[in-house]
Design a protein around this motif. Sequence first.
Motif, PDB file in Angstrom:
ATOM      1  N   MET A  72       1.001  -1.545  -0.191  1.00 56.19           N
ATOM      2  CA  MET A  72      -0.072  -0.315   0.129  1.00 56.19           C
ATOM      3  C   MET A  72       1.017   1.269   0.141  1.00 56.19           C
ATOM      4  O   MET A  72       1.531   1.807   0.308  1.00 56.19           O
ATOM      5  CB  MET A  72      -1.123   0.311   0.908  1.00 56.19           C
ATOM      6  CG  MET A  72      -1.864  -0.802   1.303  1.00 56.19           C
ATOM      7  SD  MET A  72      -3.537  -0.846   0.131  1.00 56.19           S
ATOM      8  CE  MET A  72      -3.411   0.707   1.259  1.00 56.19           C
ATOM      9  N   THR A 108      -1.213   8.759  -2.248  1.00 53.57           N
ATOM     10  CA  THR A 108      -2.110   8.637  -3.163  1.00 53.57           C
ATOM     11  C   THR A 108      -1.954  10.303  -3.695  1.00 53.57           C
ATOM     12  O   THR A 108      -2.260   9.971  -4.847  1.00 53.57           O
ATOM     13  CB  THR A 108      -2.806   7.595  -2.875  1.00 53.57           C
ATOM     14  OG1 THR A 108      -3.846   8.399  -1.538  1.00 53.57           O
ATOM     15  CG2 THR A 108      -2.323   7.083  -2.294  1.00 53.57           C
ATOM     16  N   THR A 109      -2.087  11.298  -3.029  1.00 48.71           N
ATOM     17  CA  THR A 109      -2.074  12.340  -3.728  1.00 48.71           C
ATOM     18  C   THR A 109      -1.776  13.371  -3.106  1.00 48.71           C
ATOM     19  O   THR A 109      -1.029  12.856  -2.156  1.00 48.71           O
ATOM     20  CB  THR A 109      -3.842  12.679  -2.473  1.00 48.71           C
ATOM     21  OG1 THR A 109      -4.783  11.771  -2.580  1.00 48.71           O
ATOM     22  CG2 THR A 109      -4.230  14.184  -3.042  1.00 48.71           C
ATOM     23  N   TYR A 130      -0.168   8.905  -9.169  1.00 45.53           N
ATOM     24  CA  TYR A 130      -1.016  10.037  -8.191  1.00 45.53           C
ATOM     25  C   TYR A 130      -1.941  10.765  -8.511  1.00 45.53           C
ATOM     26  O   TYR A 130      -2.068  11.602  -9.585  1.00 45.53           O
ATOM     27  CB  TYR A 130       0.386  10.731  -7.753  1.00 45.53           C
ATOM     28  CG  TYR A 130       1.143   9.975  -7.226  1.00 45.53           C
ATOM     29  CD1 TYR A 130       1.721   9.669  -5.898  1.00 45.53           C
ATOM     30  CD2 TYR A 130       2.191   9.407  -8.378  1.00 45.53           C
ATOM     31  CE1 TYR A 130       2.618   9.006  -5.635  1.00 45.53           C
ATOM     32  CE2 TYR A 130       3.127   8.516  -7.237  1.00 45.53           C
ATOM     33  CZ  TYR A 130       3.732   8.240  -6.148  1.00 45.53           C
ATOM     34  OH  TYR A 130       4.389   7.839  -5.552  1.00 45.53           O
ATOM     35  N   ARG A 131      -3.038  11.123  -7.527  1.00 43.07           N
ATOM     36  CA  ARG A 131      -4.070  12.232  -7.573  1.00 43.07           C
ATOM     37  C   ARG A 131      -3.378  13.896  -7.280  1.00 43.07           C
ATOM     38  O   ARG A 131      -2.560  13.934  -6.575  1.00 43.07           O
ATOM     39  CB  ARG A 131      -5.852  12.084  -6.489  1.00 43.07           C
ATOM     40  CG  ARG A 131      -6.249  11.100  -7.455  1.00 43.07           C
ATOM     41  CD  ARG A 131      -7.411  11.529  -6.985  1.00 43.07           C
ATOM     42  NE  ARG A 131      -6.966  10.462  -5.019  1.00 43.07           N
ATOM     43  CZ  ARG A 131      -7.212   9.363  -4.455  1.00 43.07           C
ATOM     44  NH1 ARG A 131      -7.227   8.325  -5.491  1.00 43.07           N
ATOM     45  NH2 ARG A 131      -6.995   8.858  -3.675  1.00 43.07           N
ATOM     46  N   ALA A 140      -9.210  15.152   1.940  1.00 41.62           N
ATOM     47  CA  ALA A 140     -10.860  14.327   2.359  1.00 41.62           C
ATOM     48  C   ALA A 140     -11.205  14.934   1.232  1.00 41.62           C
ATOM     49  O   ALA A 140     -12.093  13.325   0.830  1.00 41.62           O
ATOM     50  CB  ALA A 140     -10.864  14.852   3.569  1.00 41.62           C
ATOM     51  N   GLY A 162      -9.085  13.274  -2.183  1.00 46.42           N
ATOM     52  CA  GLY A 162      -7.967  12.345  -1.696  1.00 46.42           C
ATOM     53  C   GLY A 162      -8.650  11.344  -0.870  1.00 46.42           C
ATOM     54  O   GLY A 162      -9.277  10.511  -0.543  1.00 46.42           O
ATOM     55  N   ASP A 163      -7.491  10.401  -0.256  1.00 44.14           N
ATOM     56  CA  ASP A 163      -7.646   9.550   0.241  1.00 44.14           C
ATOM     57  C   ASP A 163      -7.588   9.497   1.822  1.00 44.14           C
ATOM     58  O   ASP A 163      -6.894   9.421   2.819  1.00 44.14           O
ATOM     59  CB  ASP A 163      -6.797   8.168   0.765  1.00 44.14           C
ATOM     60  CG  ASP A 163      -7.526   7.319  -0.838  1.00 44.14           C
ATOM     61  OD1 ASP A 163      -7.857   7.236  -1.503  1.00 44.14           O
ATOM     62  OD2 ASP A 163      -5.425   7.184  -1.050  1.00 44.14           O
ATOM     63  N   GLY A 164      -7.570  11.143   2.484  1.00 42.70           N
ATOM     64  CA  GLY A 164      -7.407  11.484   3.711  1.00 42.70           C
ATOM     65  C   GLY A 164      -5.598  13.200   3.871  1.00 42.70           C
ATOM     66  O   GLY A 164      -4.877  12.387   2.507  1.00 42.70           O
ATOM     67  N   LYS A 177      -2.741  10.291   3.532  1.00 41.22           N
ATOM     68  CA  LYS A 177      -2.529   9.186   2.308  1.00 41.22           C
ATOM     69  C   LYS A 177      -1.653  10.800   1.087  1.00 41.22           C
ATOM     70  O   LYS A 177      -2.049  10.400   0.524  1.00 41.22           O
ATOM     71  CB  LYS A 177      -2.801   8.703   2.012  1.00 41.22           C
ATOM     72  CG  LYS A 177      -3.094   7.384   2.756  1.00 41.22           C
ATOM     73  CD  LYS A 177      -3.672   6.308   1.491  1.00 41.22           C
ATOM     74  CE  LYS A 177      -3.186   4.713   2.691  1.00 41.22           C
ATOM     75  NZ  LYS A 177      -2.318   3.872   2.320  1.00 41.22           N
ATOM     76  N   SER A 178      -1.166  12.008   2.090  1.00 41.24           N
ATOM     77  CA  SER A 178      -1.607  13.189   1.238  1.00 41.24           C
ATOM     78  C   SER A 178       0.094  14.269   0.992  1.00 41.24           C
ATOM     79  O   SER A 178       0.511  13.938   2.502  1.00 41.24           O
ATOM     80  CB  SER A 178      -2.209  14.269   1.368  1.00 41.24           C
ATOM     81  OG  SER A 178      -3.408  13.392   0.541  1.00 41.24           O
TER      82      SER A 178
END
Length: 232
Positions: free
Chosen positions: A1, A5-6, A117-118, A162, A165-167, A170-171
């Motif tokens: 994982m 991600t963002t 990535y976002r 939030a 992305g995934d919060g 994870k940014s």
Amino acid sequence: MRQVTTIGFDADDTLWHNEQFFRRTQERFAAMLAGQADEGVIAQGLLEAERRNLSAYGFGIKGFTLSMIETAIEVTKGQVSAATIAEILDAGRQMLSHPVEILPHVRETLESIAGAYRLVLITKGDLFDQERKLAQSGLADFFDAVEIVSDKHAETYARIFARHGDGPAKSMMVGNSLKSDVLPAIEAGGWGAHVPHTFTWALDHADAPADLPRFRQLADLGGLPAVLATLD
């Protein structure tokens, strides 16, 4: 994982030059009032006006222009000429139309990570001016979302990451300002990557953290993909 991600990107002096135009205009402003006060007095008066006016005018060129006018009135004790006021307004208009100059490594870095990535552009300042610069930059298509905000706090990043992305956990926020880009993003629970610029606005200064595990220091934006690879 993946741990990240963002990725949020600041705009001014992270993706394109900005502060240098303020500095040139401030030099021009000091020259306008050269017969009225010392350059240091003018600069300090302008900085105090900017700080005082942030809550009313916000960030950006329009607020800066109004602060120059206010400073000119104060320095001349109300005797500033209409011609000087007109020159100040012209200087502000020129700033609002200056060409966008992309910083080194920006385009290739965005190309290398887009899709993996976002990407979210998170910038503060005048809405029209920021939209103009983004459109002229040719970088808009790299971003999955754009957020133009009045200011940047931990709550700002928590809300944006939030939403897009995934919060915040994870940014990562990438920017030239420790005070407004990096430290509040880390406070929100995210990662922060500092990419220094030659010029930093006096009101945006902050000390680099010594022991924050989610802080990363980059020499330039070209080093971002390698940093991200360590977090995969």
